[in-house]
Scaffold this motif. Structure first.
Motif, mmCIF file in Angstrom:
data_model
loop_
_atom_site.group_PDB
_atom_site.id
_atom_site.type_symbol
_atom_site.label_atom_id
_atom_site.label_comp_id
_atom_site.label_asym_id
_atom_site.label_seq_id
_atom_site.Cartn_x
_atom_site.Cartn_y
_atom_site.Cartn_z
ATOM 1 N N ASP A 57 0.828 -1.218 0.000
ATOM 2 C CA ASP A 57 0.000 0.000 0.000
ATOM 3 C C ASP A 57 0.855 1.258 0.000
ATOM 4 N N TYR A 58 1.920 1.279 0.813
ATOM 5 C CA TYR A 58 2.760 2.473 0.898
ATOM 6 C C TYR A 58 3.569 2.687 -0.383
ATOM 7 N N LYS A 59 3.986 1.594 -1.036
ATOM 8 C CA LYS A 59 4.690 1.730 -2.312
ATOM 9 C C LYS A 59 3.781 2.347 -3.365
ATOM 10 N N LYS A 60 2.530 1.903 -3.416
ATOM 11 C CA LYS A 60 1.570 2.476 -4.365
ATOM 12 C C LYS A 60 1.322 3.952 -4.052
ATOM 13 N N MET A 61 1.252 4.267 -2.767
ATOM 14 C CA MET A 61 1.033 5.650 -2.360
ATOM 15 C C MET A 61 2.204 6.540 -2.784
ATOM 16 N N ALA A 62 3.443 6.048 -2.582
ATOM 17 C CA ALA A 62 4.625 6.822 -2.967
ATOM 18 C C ALA A 62 4.663 7.062 -4.473
ATOM 19 N N GLU A 63 4.351 6.036 -5.256
ATOM 20 C CA GLU A 63 4.364 6.166 -6.714
ATOM 21 C C GLU A 63 3.289 7.139 -7.192
ATOM 22 N N ALA A 64 2.106 7.040 -6.598
ATOM 23 C CA ALA A 64 1.022 7.936 -6.995
ATOM 24 C C ALA A 64 1.371 9.392 -6.681
ATOM 25 N N CYS A 65 1.921 9.635 -5.511
ATOM 26 C CA CYS A 65 2.304 10.997 -5.125
ATOM 27 C C CYS A 65 3.426 11.526 -6.003
ATOM 28 N N ARG A 66 4.342 10.652 -6.391
ATOM 29 C CA ARG A 66 5.450 11.085 -7.254
ATOM 30 C C ARG A 66 4.933 11.525 -8.609
ATOM 31 N N ARG A 67 3.989 10.753 -9.178
ATOM 32 C CA ARG A 67 3.432 11.102 -10.488
ATOM 33 C C ARG A 67 2.655 12.417 -10.434
ATOM 34 N N GLU A 68 1.978 12.651 -9.310
ATOM 35 C CA GLU A 68 1.156 13.850 -9.181
ATOM 36 C C GLU A 68 1.943 15.062 -8.689
ATOM 37 N N GLY A 69 3.219 14.860 -8.387
ATOM 38 C CA GLY A 69 4.050 15.973 -7.934
ATOM 39 C C GLY A 69 3.776 16.400 -6.503
ATOM 40 N N ARG A 70 3.194 15.516 -5.690
ATOM 41 C CA ARG A 70 2.916 15.833 -4.280
ATOM 42 C C ARG A 70 4.087 15.319 -3.442
ATOM 43 N N SER A 71 5.110 16.157 -3.338
ATOM 44 C CA SER A 71 6.352 15.739 -2.673
ATOM 45 C C SER A 71 6.134 15.402 -1.198
ATOM 46 N N LYS A 72 5.304 16.177 -0.523
ATOM 47 C CA LYS A 72 5.088 15.933 0.905
ATOM 48 C C LYS A 72 4.453 14.565 1.137
ATOM 49 N N GLY A 73 3.457 14.223 0.313
ATOM 50 C CA GLY A 73 2.831 12.909 0.435
ATOM 51 C C GLY A 73 3.784 11.791 0.079
ATOM 52 N N GLU A 74 4.646 12.031 -0.918
ATOM 53 C CA GLU A 74 5.637 11.026 -1.290
ATOM 54 C C GLU A 74 6.608 10.777 -0.141
ATOM 55 N N GLY A 75 7.062 11.858 0.497
ATOM 56 C CA GLY A 75 7.957 11.707 1.644
ATOM 57 C C GLY A 75 7.304 10.968 2.786
ATOM 58 N N HIS A 76 6.015 11.274 3.018
ATOM 59 C CA HIS A 76 5.252 10.577 4.057
ATOM 60 C C HIS A 76 5.228 9.082 3.779
ATOM 61 N N ALA A 77 4.994 8.715 2.515
ATOM 62 C CA ALA A 77 4.942 7.298 2.148
ATOM 63 C C ALA A 77 6.288 6.618 2.369
ATOM 64 N N TYR A 78 7.383 7.300 2.014
ATOM 65 C CA TYR A 78 8.712 6.711 2.232
ATOM 66 C C TYR A 78 8.997 6.508 3.721
ATOM 67 N N PHE A 79 8.569 7.475 4.541
ATOM 68 C CA PHE A 79 8.767 7.309 5.989
ATOM 69 C C PHE A 79 7.994 6.091 6.494
ATOM 70 N N CYS A 80 6.747 5.933 6.036
ATOM 71 C CA CYS A 80 5.936 4.783 6.458
ATOM 72 C C CYS A 80 6.550 3.474 5.982
ATOM 73 N N LEU A 81 7.129 3.488 4.780
ATOM 74 C CA LEU A 81 7.833 2.288 4.299
ATOM 75 C C LEU A 81 9.010 1.960 5.205
ATOM 76 N N GLY A 82 9.758 2.979 5.616
ATOM 77 C CA GLY A 82 10.896 2.747 6.510
ATOM 78 C C GLY A 82 10.479 2.125 7.824
ATOM 79 N N VAL A 83 9.393 2.638 8.411
ATOM 80 C CA VAL A 83 8.912 2.086 9.680
ATOM 81 C C VAL A 83 8.475 0.632 9.499
ATOM 82 N N THR A 84 7.780 0.336 8.395
ATOM 83 C CA THR A 84 7.307 -1.027 8.153
ATOM 84 C C THR A 84 8.469 -1.982 7.945
ATOM 85 N N TYR A 85 9.493 -1.543 7.202
ATOM 86 C CA TYR A 85 10.678 -2.400 7.030
ATOM 87 C C TYR A 85 11.391 -2.606 8.368
ATOM 88 N N ASP A 86 11.409 -1.589 9.216
ATOM 89 C CA ASP A 86 11.948 -1.767 10.573
ATOM 90 C C ASP A 86 11.196 -2.866 11.312
#
Length: 420
Positions: free
Chosen positions: A166-195
């Motif tokens: 879910d977070y990977k899809k969110m990061a990709e969608a935000c990247r395509r739409e140019g929503r950098s803040k949402g993309e960063g949020h998704a990457y942070f959530c991915l980091g926590v989940t991988y932890d």
């Protein structure tokens, strides 16, 4: 439940006296110099400042958020130093009442205090704008705890893998739409989940992407959070991989970056984490200096919880440095502070550490007394881990005393037989 038992003496530790290492000797080292009057005593001063601690550990740039306790609401705790006489400082840290093992302070009745464990990296909590971030493994919901407690590893992994997707899809969608803040949020959530699935290297990759976006947006709070997470992920990776030293160095680098951009609370966290990493690397002298810096920031902030963490880590470093006298002074001070804050778990940990230190000093009776107090507290709180540790240590001390008495009896008998 973390078992924070003081580590055994390290043979490679330097024989330099822990108290003589500057600048720690200016804080707790005894001296022949007389205190400059009553004002030289470092006293705990309570100043009523309504609203000062509405958020007990709040900080503008990625500091720890902890629940406000009834003990600290509307009150500011401030260490009020007079002239920095080393003897006065030692008197403050080593008050006679602390050395009386039968008068260990009882914990204050505080229910909302947030416990921070010794010798574990301190995390920066996400800023308020990061919403719906995944919970870390230590803070999992009841559903996930239930799965973990019943060893249903497969179900837990499926749950976390779905979150990753879910977070990977969110990061990709935000990247395509140019929503950098949402993309960063998704990457942070991915980091926590991988932890949470213990894949710390992939977690670090995603935290790095989050840091890049925060730097691009000029987000100081997010950048502080990212550097803290990167430092901790590399530290955890070092514990599980062969390339320990390389990962430890990366961890220190990111904690130093956090120190440069963080506020006072952030600097305290960064120095504490650097000290933990350096001690894991075996660089005890540098670790001590880092914890001293953390203590100074805690005193500047006038936060008793942070002061207790710094003093507790100095006690652990002193024990690893084989300077048991200073380690005991620091750990007794840690015991007093956490008892004042009502942190029962930390109080039990302090008593177990003090028992271990007293045993290393050859004070069997004092060690047994500390372990008995830890045992009583652990039984009241149903802490099975600490109950087991205390019982084992008491048994070892009693066994050693019995063997010692038998050896003395045999030696006396042989001596008498030889003289006859």
């Amino acid at each position: 439940m973390t078992k924070n038992i003081a580590p055994p003496p390290q043979s490679e530790a330097a024989k330099t006296c822990f108290q003589d290492l500057p600048p720690f000797k200016d804080i707790v080292s005894p001296s022949n110099e007389k205190p400059a009057g009553a004002k030289a005593k470092l006293a705990l001063k309570l100043e009523v400042r309504p609203g000062r601690h509405a958020s007990n550990l709040a900080g503008a740039e990625g500091s720890m958020h902890a629940k406000t306790s009834p003990l600290t609401q509307g009150v500011s705790f401030k260490f009020q130093p007079g002239p920095r006489s080393p003897q006065a400082m030692m008197k403050y840290f080593a008050d006679d009442t602390l050395t009386k093992i039968h008068h260990v302070p009882k914990p204050a009745p505080v229910d909302t205090y947030v416990h921070i464990k010794l010798n574990q990296p301190v995390r920066v909590y996400p800023p308020n704008y990061i919403i719906k971030a995944p919970e870390r493994e230590a803070e999992l919901t009841n559903q996930k705890k239930h799965l973990a407690d019943n060893n249903k590893i497969r179900e837990k992994e499926i749950l976390l893998r779905k979150e990753l997707s879910d977070y990977k899809k969110m990061a990709e969608a935000c990247r395509r739409e140019g929503r950098s803040k949402g993309e960063g949020h998704a990457y942070f959530c991915l980091g926590v989940t991988y932890d949470n699935i213990l894949d710390f290297e992939k977690a670090a990759v995603n935290y790095g992407k989050f840091a890049t976006i925060c730097d691009k947006l000029g987000d100081a709070a997010g950048q502080a959070l990212a550097q803290n997470c990167l430092g901790i992920s590399y530290f955890r990776a070092a514990e599980r991989t062969a390339s320990k030293r390389e990962n430890y160095k990366k961890s220190i680098l990111h904690h130093k970056n956090h120190n440069e951009i963080g506020d006072l609370h952030g600097k305290f966290i960064a120095h504490t984490n650097i000290g933990i990493v350096l001690q894991a690397m075996g660089d005890l002298t540098s670790a001590i200096k880092s914890h001293e810096h953390a203590l100074r920031y805690a005193i500047r902030i006038s936060d008793i919880q942070l002061q207790s963490i710094a003093v507790g880590h100095l006690g652990l470093s002193g024990c690893a440095h084989e300077d048991y006298s200073t380690a005991r002074v620091c750990m007794e001070r840690y015991l007093e502070l956490v008892s004042h804050l009502g942190d029962i778990e930390a109080r039990e940990s302090a008593l177990l550490h003090l028992g271990y230190i007293a045993k290393l000093q050859g004070e069997s009776k004092a060690a047994t007394a500390f372990y008995h107090q830890a045992l009583e507290s652990a039984q009241e709180t149903n802490n099975a881990d600490n109950v087991a540790i205390a019982k084992v240590q008491i048994g070892i001390i009693r066994g050693d005393m019995v063997i010692k008495n038998q050896m003395e009896t045999l030696a006396s008998a042989f001596a008498e037989a030889y003289t006859e």
